[in-house]
Design a protein around this motif. Structure first.
Motif, PDB file in Angstrom:
ATOM      1  N   GLY A 110      -0.210 -42.992  27.426  1.00  0.00           N
ATOM      2  CA  GLY A 110      -1.056 -42.490  28.266  1.00  0.00           C
ATOM      3  C   GLY A 110      -0.981 -42.485  29.860  1.00  0.00           C
ATOM      4  N   ARG A 111       0.200 -42.931  30.185  1.00  0.00           N
ATOM      5  CA  ARG A 111       0.275 -42.516  31.846  1.00  0.00           C
ATOM      6  C   ARG A 111       0.364 -41.175  32.177  1.00  0.00           C
ATOM      7  NH1 ARG A 111       1.639 -47.679  30.432  1.00  0.00           N
ATOM      8  NH2 ARG A 111       2.214 -49.218  32.064  1.00  0.00           N
ATOM      9  N   ILE A 112       1.020 -40.195  31.365  1.00  0.00           N
ATOM     10  CA  ILE A 112       0.843 -38.859  31.654  1.00  0.00           C
ATOM     11  C   ILE A 112      -0.345 -38.091  31.599  1.00  0.00           C
ATOM     12  CG2 ILE A 112       1.672 -36.648  31.124  1.00  0.00           C
ATOM     13  CD1 ILE A 112       4.588 -38.125  30.196  1.00  0.00           C
ATOM     14  N   ASP A 113      -1.233 -38.825  30.465  1.00  0.00           N
ATOM     15  CA  ASP A 113      -2.650 -38.233  30.261  1.00  0.00           C
ATOM     16  C   ASP A 113      -3.475 -38.704  31.327  1.00  0.00           C
ATOM     17  OD1 ASP A 113      -1.957 -37.136  27.946  1.00  0.00           O
ATOM     18  OD2 ASP A 113      -2.720 -38.607  26.727  1.00  0.00           O
ATOM     19  N   ASN A 114      -3.241 -39.758  32.308  1.00  0.00           N
ATOM     20  CA  ASN A 114      -4.052 -40.255  33.347  1.00  0.00           C
ATOM     21  C   ASN A 114      -3.978 -39.112  34.482  1.00  0.00           C
ATOM     22  OD1 ASN A 114      -4.526 -42.880  32.492  1.00  0.00           O
ATOM     23  ND2 ASN A 114      -2.958 -43.951  33.962  1.00  0.00           N
ATOM     24  N   PHE A 115      -2.761 -38.313  34.667  1.00  0.00           N
ATOM     25  CA  PHE A 115      -2.673 -36.949  35.450  1.00  0.00           C
ATOM     26  C   PHE A 115      -3.799 -35.901  35.100  1.00  0.00           C
ATOM     27  CE2 PHE A 115       0.772 -39.644  36.812  1.00  0.00           C
ATOM     28  CZ  PHE A 115       0.778 -39.664  38.294  1.00  0.00           C
ATOM     29  N   LYS A 116      -3.444 -35.860  33.481  1.00  0.00           N
ATOM     30  CA  LYS A 116      -4.350 -34.600  32.787  1.00  0.00           C
ATOM     31  C   LYS A 116      -5.897 -34.887  33.168  1.00  0.00           C
ATOM     32  CE  LYS A 116      -0.764 -33.275  29.655  1.00  0.00           C
ATOM     33  NZ  LYS A 116      -0.347 -33.284  28.417  1.00  0.00           N
ATOM     34  N   ARG A 117      -6.345 -36.372  32.980  1.00  0.00           N
ATOM     35  CA  ARG A 117      -7.704 -36.671  33.125  1.00  0.00           C
ATOM     36  C   ARG A 117      -8.183 -36.374  34.585  1.00  0.00           C
ATOM     37  NH1 ARG A 117      -8.436 -39.005  28.105  1.00  0.00           N
ATOM     38  NH2 ARG A 117      -6.764 -40.118  27.336  1.00  0.00           N
ATOM     39  N   ALA A 118      -7.338 -36.580  35.417  1.00  0.00           N
ATOM     40  CA  ALA A 118      -7.383 -36.427  36.857  1.00  0.00           C
ATOM     41  C   ALA A 118      -7.687 -34.775  37.236  1.00  0.00           C
ATOM     42  CB  ALA A 118      -6.305 -36.966  37.969  1.00  0.00           C
ATOM     43  N   ALA A 119      -6.875 -34.149  36.401  1.00  0.00           N
ATOM     44  CA  ALA A 119      -6.886 -32.711  36.601  1.00  0.00           C
ATOM     45  C   ALA A 119      -7.868 -32.046  35.631  1.00  0.00           C
ATOM     46  CB  ALA A 119      -5.717 -32.069  36.206  1.00  0.00           C
ATOM     47  N   ALA A 179     -12.129 -37.915  30.837  1.00  0.00           N
ATOM     48  CA  ALA A 179     -11.938 -39.358  31.632  1.00  0.00           C
ATOM     49  C   ALA A 179     -12.509 -40.208  30.675  1.00  0.00           C
ATOM     50  CB  ALA A 179     -12.326 -39.430  32.996  1.00  0.00           C
ATOM     51  N   ASP A 180     -12.459 -40.477  29.236  1.00  0.00           N
ATOM     52  CA  ASP A 180     -13.139 -41.238  28.531  1.00  0.00           C
ATOM     53  C   ASP A 180     -12.180 -42.526  28.513  1.00  0.00           C
ATOM     54  OD1 ASP A 180     -11.233 -39.953  27.276  1.00  0.00           O
ATOM     55  OD2 ASP A 180     -12.363 -39.658  25.271  1.00  0.00           O
ATOM     56  N   THR A 181     -11.045 -42.585  28.779  1.00  0.00           N
ATOM     57  CA  THR A 181     -10.139 -43.770  28.709  1.00  0.00           C
ATOM     58  C   THR A 181      -9.220 -43.422  29.888  1.00  0.00           C
ATOM     59  OG1 THR A 181      -8.578 -45.115  27.241  1.00  0.00           O
ATOM     60  CG2 THR A 181      -8.519 -42.676  27.101  1.00  0.00           C
ATOM     61  N   MET A 182      -8.352 -44.662  30.023  1.00  0.00           N
ATOM     62  CA  MET A 182      -7.175 -44.818  31.129  1.00  0.00           C
ATOM     63  C   MET A 182      -6.338 -45.872  30.817  1.00  0.00           C
ATOM     64  SD  MET A 182      -9.746 -46.410  34.483  1.00  0.00           S
ATOM     65  CE  MET A 182     -11.061 -45.833  33.925  1.00  0.00           C
ATOM     66  N   GLN A 226      -3.526 -33.493  41.960  1.00  0.00           N
ATOM     67  CA  GLN A 226      -3.852 -33.753  43.513  1.00  0.00           C
ATOM     68  C   GLN A 226      -5.054 -33.029  43.866  1.00  0.00           C
ATOM     69  OE1 GLN A 226      -0.561 -32.568  45.927  1.00  0.00           O
ATOM     70  NE2 GLN A 226      -0.857 -34.373  47.392  1.00  0.00           N
ATOM     71  N   GLU A 227      -6.066 -33.790  44.816  1.00  0.00           N
ATOM     72  CA  GLU A 227      -6.851 -33.182  45.431  1.00  0.00           C
ATOM     73  C   GLU A 227      -6.490 -32.269  46.306  1.00  0.00           C
ATOM     74  OE1 GLU A 227     -10.310 -35.978  46.092  1.00  0.00           O
ATOM     75  OE2 GLU A 227      -9.715 -37.080  44.430  1.00  0.00           O
ATOM     76  N   LYS A 228      -7.311 -31.428  47.033  1.00  0.00           N
ATOM     77  CA  LYS A 228      -7.353 -30.115  47.894  1.00  0.00           C
ATOM     78  C   LYS A 228      -6.515 -30.835  49.247  1.00  0.00           C
ATOM     79  CE  LYS A 228     -10.397 -26.639  46.205  1.00  0.00           C
ATOM     80  NZ  LYS A 228     -11.632 -25.780  46.538  1.00  0.00           N
ATOM     81  N   ASP A 229      -7.109 -32.104  49.687  1.00  0.00           N
ATOM     82  CA  ASP A 229      -6.668 -32.409  50.855  1.00  0.00           C
ATOM     83  C   ASP A 229      -5.304 -33.453  50.918  1.00  0.00           C
ATOM     84  OD1 ASP A 229      -7.493 -34.895  49.676  1.00  0.00           O
ATOM     85  OD2 ASP A 229      -8.969 -35.392  51.235  1.00  0.00           O
ATOM     86  N   THR A 271      -9.604 -39.989  41.112  1.00  0.00           N
ATOM     87  CA  THR A 271      -9.899 -38.308  40.762  1.00  0.00           C
ATOM     88  C   THR A 271     -10.493 -38.009  39.500  1.00  0.00           C
ATOM     89  OG1 THR A 271      -8.137 -38.272  42.559  1.00  0.00           O
ATOM     90  CG2 THR A 271      -8.872 -36.162  41.085  1.00  0.00           C
ATOM     91  N   MET A 272     -10.229 -38.952  38.298  1.00  0.00           N
ATOM     92  CA  MET A 272     -10.469 -38.577  36.956  1.00  0.00           C
ATOM     93  C   MET A 272     -11.959 -38.734  36.897  1.00  0.00           C
ATOM     94  SD  MET A 272      -9.435 -41.660  34.509  1.00  0.00           S
ATOM     95  CE  MET A 272      -7.513 -41.499  34.695  1.00  0.00           C
ATOM     96  N   ASN A 273     -12.852 -39.685  37.916  1.00  0.00           N
ATOM     97  CA  ASN A 273     -14.300 -39.826  37.673  1.00  0.00           C
ATOM     98  C   ASN A 273     -14.472 -40.376  36.398  1.00  0.00           C
ATOM     99  OD1 ASN A 273     -14.818 -39.128  40.459  1.00  0.00           O
ATOM    100  ND2 ASN A 273     -14.672 -36.850  39.729  1.00  0.00           N
ATOM    101  N   ALA A 274     -14.036 -41.547  35.800  1.00  0.00           N
ATOM    102  CA  ALA A 274     -14.351 -42.198  34.632  1.00  0.00           C
ATOM    103  C   ALA A 274     -15.711 -42.660  34.584  1.00  0.00           C
ATOM    104  CB  ALA A 274     -13.362 -43.368  34.330  1.00  0.00           C
ATOM    105  N   PRO A 275     -16.647 -42.562  33.431  1.00  0.00           N
ATOM    106  CA  PRO A 275     -17.776 -43.179  33.619  1.00  0.00           C
ATOM    107  C   PRO A 275     -17.939 -44.523  33.844  1.00  0.00           C
ATOM    108  CG  PRO A 275     -17.410 -41.790  31.665  1.00  0.00           C
ATOM    109  CD  PRO A 275     -16.275 -41.815  32.131  1.00  0.00           C
TER     110      PRO A 275
END
Length: 800
Positions: A66-75, A80-83, A127-130, A138-142
């Motif tokens: 799930g390390r690659i999925d972390n980036f997909k959740r952030a995008a 963002a149901d798991t990490m 990556q965020e805009k700034d 960035t994934m804003n997990a619950p």
């Protein structure tokens, strides 16, 4: 002197992005690993296994875990149901990209390059805009990870690892740019680095990195872009450390200003990454205070806190350096990441000072405490690298905290970058590895070829082929081990330390040379066909430790060339080695075994083994053949007993247990790690409750629970007494003596408390005994109530 921007891989490669002309840098520069082609039978196969097995395996694990999925959740491509488990898991992907990029510099692989581009696109989308890049926020997990804090950087000095992630991003981006010429990852890194420059500094966010690495990442970014604000920020992150902040302390090396630190303390990986960063910043800025501090710290480590394998970090409590001379063997932490960081640091110290003693430590670490971290197959790993085992240590396919695995993938491809270095027309031969290299000196281009079967053989031939006849100086390192001295200082010494001057042949004839800072310096006008040959003495050395290292009392360690050796169960009688004693004067024979452990030289000698007998203090002793294998190769045949330090006095050995009720019992317990069970009846007598020289069973991280251990006897016995020795690692660990305990016996299918006739005492540093009315039974259970705030553990449980 103006230099083109040179970056290390960790110490290799040349940038053409900015060709930033640096006013200051290391006086000595490494010869880039891309200019060195390793051809030998030792390192070449290991680098190949890393490329063919370890890097693809680790990339697949990053996907599967799930390390690659972390980036997909952030995008926000996935919910963002798991990490994953740790806030620094992003760095595993960065480190594998770095290692894969080093591999691409050595050998083209279009398929791998395309896959890296796919991963980089996934990273960029997160990556965020700034420029902020930290998937866990960035994934804003619950349910956010508890380490990240409520806003950016809030918990950076503790456990958020936001800057640690950036540091590894920077290193990966520079490596990928160098390998491919593509800016896709570098542009992501620049955007993130610019955000850090905008955010941090005196009068802005004044926070230090909780885990150092961003400092070296920023210096690499400076070298490749010429943007001095990156170097200034690296220096800020060092200078802002110090006392008086919420998370200041020894653990993360912020208990004092960095220039006021003169001994190694705290988390060993954090520390050595910081010392590496201090060396980089010192070289690039000329800061002498940094140099004085890391010089003192280096002496502290090498003279008081270094394992003979080159490992550092004595204790699992904080993965930290211990007190001076505190170097336990079985509980040695000696993390693989710490060994890699130790190589990075010592390579920098050499580039600053040009002294072979730093390469001596680098080589010791490289061949022993670092290389032991990965299996011969390339897909099993060690996190700690202990120097003794009762069989409780086993290589793992993966760790939740996978930093050591991904670190190994990025280190091995860069290993050829440590073989040579240059300072104007001074060319250094630091490591002895079969290779061909093309090196550009001011005097002209030089091709160097080394032919050697090192480390199994001490013969080294170096062919020198200048493009045209030119004058320059060749500095050939004469290792301290070849002069009867294992390490600088007096932490370890050889029982026979007679040193004689090495003979070096030039074109078959003895040549005069000056010995300068550990190097044989040959200054001459070189021509095509010149050949240097030398032969290092490869007799076996018996190494003793300083008397202050209590764990090594009445023991020696075996060294041959740069390799440390160990005894391991599969090669010795009854698969047992802790009971072996070898005389200090025993003759040791070196024998090459091509079919063992991918081909190794083993050491064979006569020794004795001891075992206990019932109702007697007299030991039974018998003679046997004893075999030692290279330390790096242990645990490739499954878990087994192992020791580096071999007793030469019977008092230091651990006799084979006598056949008691306990030793013949089947052991079970309320612990997940079943390898701890053998601690209960191994008949080891601890010196105190915090004795880490043997195994112990523990219930960490449980608190305030009712736990148990159980003996199922080999037959029915009448028993009336039990003794238990508690494990307690206060004040720094989490284990304490228990709140209470009791004994139960099996009656039919029921567990019944014994009727004790003496009280259940709970004490440290000695056996607690309880006598009870005799019972006839086939099993006993010991119930343990853990303290409200702590775990507990057991060294030994005796039944009478």
């Amino acid at each position: 002197m103006k230099l083109f921007a040179i970056i290390f891989a960790p110490l290799a490669g040349i940038s053409i992005l900015a060709q930033a002309q640096l006013k200051k840098d290391y006086p000595i520069q490494p010869v880039a690993f891309t200019q060195v082609h390793v051809t030998d039978n030792f390192w070449a196969p290991k680098i190949r296994v890393n490329a063919d097995v370890t890097i693809p395996y680790t990339l697949e694990q990053c996907k599967r875990t799930g390390r690659i999925d972390n980036f997909k959740r952030a995008a926000h491509v996935l919910p963002a149901d798991t990490m994953t488990e740790y806030t620094f898991d992003d760095t595993d992907l960065y480190k594998v990209i770095e290692g894969a990029s080093y591999g691409l510099q050595m050998k083209k692989n279009p398929e791998l390059e395309r896959y890296l581009d796919t991963l980089i696109a996934i990273i960029g989308a997160a990556q965020e805009k700034d420029g902020y890049l930290y998937t866990f926020r960035t994934m804003n997990a619950p349910k956010p990870h508890p380490w990240i804090g409520t806003k950016r950087w809030e918990e950076e000095e503790d456990l958020s690892h936001e800057l640690y992630n950036s540091g590894h991003l920077f290193e990966a981006a520079v490596a990928h740019y160098q390998a491919t010429g593509k800016r896709n990852l570098l542009d992501i890194a620049i955007k993130n680095a610019d955000l850090l420059v905008k955010t941090f500094g005196f009068g802005k966010e004044e926070r230090f990195p909780g885990h150092q690495i961003v400092e070296t990442g920023l210096t690499k970014m400076y070298r490749v872009t010429g943007n001095k604000s990156y170097l200034d920020l690296a220096k800020f992150f060092l200078d802002v450390r110090g006392p008086g902040k919420k998370y200041s302390g020894e653990y993360n090396q912020s208990y004092k200003k960095v220039v006021d630190q003169h001994e190694a303390v705290g988390h060993a990986v954090r520390a050595t990454y910081m010392y590496t960063g201090m060396a980089d910043v010192a070289a690039l800025t000329g800061d002498q205070q940094y140099l004085h501090a890391i010089d003192d710290i280096w002496h502290d480590v090498v003279e008081r806190k270094l394992y003979i394998t080159g490992g550092i970090g004595a204790t699992g409590n904080g993965e930290a350096f211990g007190k001076p001379y505190e170097l336990p063997n079985m509980s040695a932490y000696a993390e693989t990441c710490a060994a890699i960081a130790n190589v990075y640091w010592n390579s920098r110290m050499f580039l600053l000072h040009g002294d072979a003693k730093y390469i001596d430590i680098l080589e010791r670490t490289l061949y022993n405490g670092l290389l032991s971290g990965v299996s011969l197959s390339g897909d099993r790993f060690f996190y700690p690298n202990p120097l003794a085992s009762m069989g409780q240590h086993q290589r793992s396919a993966w760790f939740g905290c996978a930093c050591c695995i991904s670190n190994m993938t990025r280190f091995l491809p860069s290993m050829p970058g440590y073989i040579y270095a240059q300072n104007k027309n001074d060319l250094y031969v630091n490591l002895f590895v079969g290779n061909t290299a093309d090196i550009q000196l001011p005097a002209g281009k030089v091709s160097i070829t080394q032919q050697t079967n090192y480390p199994w053989d001490g013969k080294v031939n170096i062919s020198v082929k200048p493009a045209r006849t030119e004058a320059f100086a060749l500095h050939v390192r004469i290792p301290e081990w070849a002069q009867g001295k294992p390490v600088p200082g007096n932490l370890y010494f050889d029982t026979d330390s007679t040193a004689k001057k090495m003979e070096i042949l030039l074109n078959g004839k003895s040549v005069k040379y000056d010995l300068v800072k550990g190097y044989a310096v040959i200054q001459r006008t070189w021509k095509v066909g010149d050949n240097i040959s030398l032969e290092f003495p490869m007799q076996v050395q018996k190494v003793l430790a300083n008397s202050a290292v209590k764990s090594d009392t009445n023991r020696f360690a075996l060294e041959r060339g740069p390799l440390m050796y160990c005894l391991e169960g599969p090669d010795n009688k009854d698969a047992t080695v802790q009971n072996i004693v070898v005389d200090k004067n025993a003759v040791v024979n070196a024998v090459y075994k091509p079919n063992l452990l991918n081909g190794v030289t083993v050491l064979e000698m006569q020794g004795t083994s001891t075992s206990r007998q019932l109702n007697s203090d007299q030991l039974v002793s018998s003679t046997q053949e004893v075999t030692a294998i290279p330390y790096y190769s242990w645990a490739n045949r499954g878990p087994s007993e192992m020791t580096v330090w071999i007793p030469y006095e019977a008092s230091a050995a651990r006799p084979k247990p006598a056949p008691t009720i306990a030793s013949k019992s089947k052991v079970s317990a309320s612990v997940a790690n079943k390898r701890m069970l053998i601690a209960l009846n191994d008949q080891y007598q601890p010196s105190d409750s915090h004795d880490n020289n043997s195994m112990y069973l523990h219930w960490w991280p449980k608190h305030n629970t009712l736990e148990w251990v159980q003996y199922d006897f080999d037959q029915e016995y009448t028993v009336s007494e039990s003794q238990v020795y508690w494990y307690d690692d206060s004040p720094f660990g989490d284990c304490r003596i228990p709140a209470s305990w009791r004994i139960l016996y099996k009656q039919g299918d029921q567990w019944v408390p014994v009727k004790n006739v003496t009280p259940y005492t709970v004490t440290k540093d000695k056996y607690d005994s309880v006598r009870f009315e005799p019972v006839k039974t086939t099993a006993l259970k010991l119930e343990v109530q853990l303290p409200a705030e702590n775990a507990s553990g057991i060294h030994e449980w005796i039944v009478k």
